[in-house]
Design a protein around this motif. Sequence first.
Motif, PDB file in Angstrom:
ATOM      1  N   THR A 140       0.808  -1.229   0.000  1.00 37.38           N
ATOM      2  CA  THR A 140       0.000   0.000   0.000  1.00 37.38           C
ATOM      3  C   THR A 140       0.834   1.267   0.000  1.00 37.38           C
ATOM      4  O   THR A 140       0.297   2.362   0.178  1.00 37.38           O
ATOM      5  N   ASP A 141       2.140   1.164  -0.215  1.00 40.24           N
ATOM      6  CA  ASP A 141       3.013   2.336  -0.302  1.00 40.24           C
ATOM      7  C   ASP A 141       2.918   2.913  -1.715  1.00 40.24           C
ATOM      8  O   ASP A 141       3.285   2.242  -2.688  1.00 40.24           O
ATOM      9  N   PRO A 142       2.443   4.155  -1.871  1.00 36.94           N
ATOM     10  CA  PRO A 142       2.311   4.742  -3.209  1.00 36.94           C
ATOM     11  C   PRO A 142       3.633   4.847  -3.973  1.00 36.94           C
ATOM     12  O   PRO A 142       3.627   4.970  -5.199  1.00 36.94           O
ATOM     13  N   SER A 143       4.766   4.792  -3.275  1.00 40.72           N
ATOM     14  CA  SER A 143       6.060   4.875  -3.949  1.00 40.72           C
ATOM     15  C   SER A 143       6.298   3.680  -4.870  1.00 40.72           C
ATOM     16  O   SER A 143       7.204   3.717  -5.715  1.00 40.72           O
ATOM     17  N   TYR A 144       5.522   2.600  -4.715  1.00 36.86           N
ATOM     18  CA  TYR A 144       5.681   1.425  -5.559  1.00 36.86           C
ATOM     19  C   TYR A 144       4.789   1.458  -6.796  1.00 36.86           C
ATOM     20  O   TYR A 144       4.734   0.475  -7.544  1.00 36.86           O
ATOM     21  N   ALA A 145       4.094   2.560  -7.031  1.00 43.61           N
ATOM     22  CA  ALA A 145       3.260   2.657  -8.227  1.00 43.61           C
ATOM     23  C   ALA A 145       4.129   2.461  -9.465  1.00 43.61           C
ATOM     24  O   ALA A 145       5.205   3.035  -9.595  1.00 43.61           O
ATOM     25  N   GLY A 146       3.659   1.612 -10.379  1.00 47.81           N
ATOM     26  CA  GLY A 146       4.419   1.327 -11.589  1.00 47.81           C
ATOM     27  C   GLY A 146       5.427   0.218 -11.436  1.00 47.81           C
ATOM     28  O   GLY A 146       6.222  -0.037 -12.349  1.00 47.81           O
ATOM     29  N   GLN A 147       5.398  -0.500 -10.299  1.00 45.18           N
ATOM     30  CA  GLN A 147       6.372  -1.548 -10.043  1.00 45.18           C
ATOM     31  C   GLN A 147       5.693  -2.822  -9.542  1.00 45.18           C
ATOM     32  O   GLN A 147       4.678  -2.760  -8.844  1.00 45.18           O
ATOM     33  N   ALA A 148       6.264  -3.958  -9.899  1.00 45.48           N
ATOM     34  CA  ALA A 148       5.897  -5.239  -9.304  1.00 45.48           C
ATOM     35  C   ALA A 148       7.026  -5.627  -8.361  1.00 45.48           C
ATOM     36  O   ALA A 148       8.196  -5.496  -8.713  1.00 45.48           O
ATOM     37  N   VAL A 149       6.678  -6.077  -7.164  1.00 48.04           N
ATOM     38  CA  VAL A 149       7.666  -6.254  -6.108  1.00 48.04           C
ATOM     39  C   VAL A 149       7.911  -7.734  -5.824  1.00 48.04           C
ATOM     40  O   VAL A 149       6.966  -8.497  -5.561  1.00 48.04           O
ATOM     41  N   CYS A 150       9.188  -8.104  -5.841  1.00 44.60           N
ATOM     42  CA  CYS A 150       9.615  -9.431  -5.407  1.00 44.60           C
ATOM     43  C   CYS A 150      10.048  -9.330  -3.952  1.00 44.60           C
ATOM     44  O   CYS A 150      10.955  -8.569  -3.617  1.00 44.60           O
ATOM     45  N   MET A 151       9.388 -10.093  -3.076  1.00 43.37           N
ATOM     46  CA  MET A 151       9.775 -10.143  -1.667  1.00 43.37           C
ATOM     47  C   MET A 151      10.823 -11.241  -1.498  1.00 43.37           C
ATOM     48  O   MET A 151      10.570 -12.399  -1.830  1.00 43.37           O
ATOM     49  N   THR A 152      12.006 -10.868  -0.995  1.00 43.83           N
ATOM     50  CA  THR A 152      13.083 -11.859  -0.881  1.00 43.83           C
ATOM     51  C   THR A 152      12.869 -12.822   0.284  1.00 43.83           C
ATOM     52  O   THR A 152      13.368 -13.944   0.250  1.00 43.83           O
TER      53      THR A 152
END
Length: 403
Positions: free
Chosen positions: A47-59
């Motif tokens: 829910t962090d808007p800074s990640y807009a435009g990104q897909a996140v891999c959780m290590t």
Amino acid sequence: MSEFPTKSFLILEDGTVFEGTHIGAQKEVISEIVFNTSMAGYLEVLTDPSYAGQAVCMTYPLIGNYGICKDDMESARPWIDGLIVRELSRIPSNFRSDMTIQEFLEEYGVPGIAGIDTRALTKILREKGTMNGMITTRNDYDLEEVILKLKSYATGKVVEKVTCEQKYEIKGSRSLEENGAISGSAKFDKEAYDKGIHERKPSIVKKINGLGKKVALLDFGAKENIIDSLVKRGCDVTVYPALTTAEEIIAAAPDGIMLSNGPGDPKECTSIIEELKTLYHTDIPIFAICLGHQLMALATGADTFRMKYGHRGGNHPVKDLQTGKVYISSQNHGYVVDMDKLDEKVATPAFINVNDGTNEGLSYTGKNIFTVQFHPEACSGPEDSRDLFDRFIDMMKERKKDA
């Protein structure tokens, strides 16, 4: 979900293909692929808007084991394009949990992939740098065609996507519900989202006795804990859309100005940078975080560059160059201020990253302005640097005393 998992693919622009299991919404997505090293706080990442435009891999290999507690959301909805995990927990164990992470992803229309080797993916991104990728359940994809699409993808001006639509106020002495803020458990308007209508307002609901310091917060994608950190310190916060003019903010006579975090390439924010040039020449105390830090640097003649794979996680050490103290910080950024092009007559480095020596903050010469690249409001995350908000409060008090 169906009883039998659907096969899913993650395709990178270098031609690498990972095969796994589909999670979340039934949706294909092209996005910038980044990784986050946090062991906890996946809801805050979502829910962090800074990640807009990104897909996140959780290590971290197991994600979702404590479920979803909507009171902990950093905005009223998730902003990531997709989620990539080794294993998704199906049965959360947490008395505060409202739903599983799978249910959350489905409700808000976020696709993802599980069951891939996230260590191998992270190594690729570290060695080759951040790249674009596609998450799809189609097994008839044309690899060459997909790669062409990936190479042409750009996140664009995502700040305009995540900022609030109109200004709103949060009085320190009143509850946020009384100020018109929506609850974090408010229902997601999928129809509006599909039409490109994005509204994000705070979801924190608390009552706090305020001291009345007026703070103008420019919302470039502000996390709620920035707002909460100011409200807890008695500030009356007016949140402004990212494209608000400096003239409007100055006319409101705030005691201080807060420049928030946000997504994307700071150099895309050309009109915002022009307005910050005007704010720089006032004597109003300014505190900036993450994207706000980068934008203020650009507004004062410095430069920024894209990092190879960025800093995203909750364990980054930063050194305060004035005191020598080292903070453990939470970070989420892919761009950084270029210290080689910094005019020390304008600003000097205030913090550096202990791991790679990159800039983590600036102190502006002869000005009531200081900025940081990391997140002192982090939640979940280390609380080492939360006293930076107190420094901002002290700056506002000193200015009022001198006035």
